[in-house]
Design a protein around this motif. Sequence first.
Motif, mmCIF file in Angstrom:
data_model
loop_
_atom_site.group_PDB
_atom_site.id
_atom_site.type_symbol
_atom_site.label_atom_id
_atom_site.label_comp_id
_atom_site.label_asym_id
_atom_site.label_seq_id
_atom_site.Cartn_x
_atom_site.Cartn_y
_atom_site.Cartn_z
ATOM 1 N N ALA A 1 0.810 -1.218 0.000
ATOM 2 C CA ALA A 1 0.000 0.000 0.000
ATOM 3 C C ALA A 1 0.843 1.268 0.000
ATOM 4 O O ALA A 1 0.468 2.272 -0.637
ATOM 5 C CB ALA A 1 -0.935 -0.009 1.213
ATOM 6 N N TRP B 1 0.095 4.566 -2.356
ATOM 7 C CA TRP B 1 -0.321 5.858 -1.824
ATOM 8 C C TRP B 1 0.677 6.952 -2.233
ATOM 9 O O TRP B 1 0.288 8.074 -2.591
ATOM 10 C CB TRP B 1 -0.414 5.807 -0.306
ATOM 11 N N SER C 1 0.191 10.349 -4.488
ATOM 12 C CA SER C 1 0.546 11.704 -4.052
ATOM 13 C C SER C 1 1.359 12.442 -5.099
ATOM 14 O O SER C 1 1.384 13.676 -5.126
ATOM 15 C CB SER C 1 1.313 11.655 -2.724
ATOM 16 N N VAL D 1 -3.587 12.900 0.337
ATOM 17 C CA VAL D 1 -3.242 11.524 0.706
ATOM 18 C C VAL D 1 -2.930 11.434 2.193
ATOM 19 O O VAL D 1 -3.371 10.506 2.892
ATOM 20 C CB VAL D 1 -2.059 11.013 -0.135
ATOM 21 N N GLY E 1 -5.013 9.282 5.526
ATOM 22 C CA GLY E 1 -4.442 8.495 6.614
ATOM 23 C C GLY E 1 -4.731 9.075 7.981
ATOM 24 O O GLY E 1 -5.056 8.348 8.920
ATOM 25 N N ALA F 1 -1.411 5.367 4.253
ATOM 26 C CA ALA F 1 -1.572 6.585 3.459
ATOM 27 C C ALA F 1 -0.711 7.709 4.022
ATOM 28 O O ALA F 1 0.049 8.367 3.289
ATOM 29 C CB ALA F 1 -3.044 6.992 3.418
#
Length: 452
Positions: free
Chosen positions: A296, A300, A304, A312, A316, A353
């Motif tokens: 992940a 992410w 961005s 982003v 998170g 994230a």
Amino acid sequence: MSVPVPAPSCDSPPGQPWKAATAAWIGSALEYYDFFAYGSAAALIFPKVFFDTSDPATATLLSLATFGVAYAARPLGALVLGHVGDRLGRKKIMVFTLILMGLSTFLIGCLPTRAQAGSLAPALLVFCRVLQGISAAGEQACASSMSLEHAPPGRRGFFTSFTLSGTQGGQLIATLVFIPVARLPEDQLLAWGWRLPFWLSVAVAVAGYVIRRRLRETPAFARQAAGEGVVRLPIAVLLREHWADVLRVIAGALIASVSTIFTVWALAYATSDTVGMSRTSMLWAGALANLVALGAIPLWATLSDRIGRRPVFLIGAVGSPVAMAGYLWAISTGSYPLTLALGIVAFGLFYSAANGVWPAFYGEMFATRVRLSGMAIGTQIGFAAAGFAVTFAAEIAGPDGADWAAVALFTAALCVPPVVAALSARETYTVPTELLGERTGQPAGRAERVTA
């Protein structure tokens, strides 16, 4: 005699961005293997080895407090290592931090227990933990600065994310190492088994040194040293020109509380007598969540590079506390499948994230001449608070350690400053690397030219 030095090219040599990113990944993985091995031991083993077992609750609280000690040492390490890194370069700090972490972790595996040395044993444990904290203070900021300054235009988010992917990889490796160790009979585990993961740090130090000593210094730092010159007192320039960004990074770094509470407090809670989950099953839950995070984080970070750092990071910072509340609730039910699923959502997806984008987000706030100092000092002050979040969580959870809802609210409160920091920050993903942190009419800061 001081002489002008031709400015190096603005671009990294072919292949160097990937070499820097790979070195950041492997070095961070090896370094944070050591760091998170301590976290697992602090939750599962150290209360019985280094503290008075006649009061298990107090022993656990003290053990978790030693986990936070390293975070308390981080601001000092950041001040020193950030200063040296902005004056002498990124590469030297990357090698030094790895060796220090490997040595201090190996020494933990050699310590006498409380039964063997009395109160001296936990004192030595705290000392080694302080050395770990000093090392970690410079590691992420330096690796992130190195990756950012080598990255090609438009891909800084992706390349700097390797540092945090490495961190998650180190946590995954540490967890996988502890799974067979945790399955040992209790007497063998407490006698010698817990030492094995720490002794492996010898290999960590050797492998990391071989990888990192081959790196080149970044073009941005070399250009700074050859042109304007390095800053005599980076901290003075940092606080004069970037004080607001330092505060933003401190606030943003509190998002790490999600990681420490997930990794340490939730593990201790799930394996306590109140819930009764097995050590092995919870270690597997953490391992799988980290495995998902490995995939992940670069996704992410790549996002961005397309839509910006702020949105982003906010995904998170807002999603993590909500998902963590669900994870802690799942633990309280005793349902392992539910705990596993929500743990992956909380830590593997939402936390990734913010975790994957912050190396670029924070690093882009600062000019090259103070980037390492700004990232190191800002993150490590915030991380210090995040480290002790585990101890506060243990207190908030009550005498029986079962008030998960209070811990969930505490985690949510710690995520408010990161949200505010992101909302107030500039968007920098399209700014050229050489212009990062620069403002119109801003003084350059006192610098000194390198000598031939």
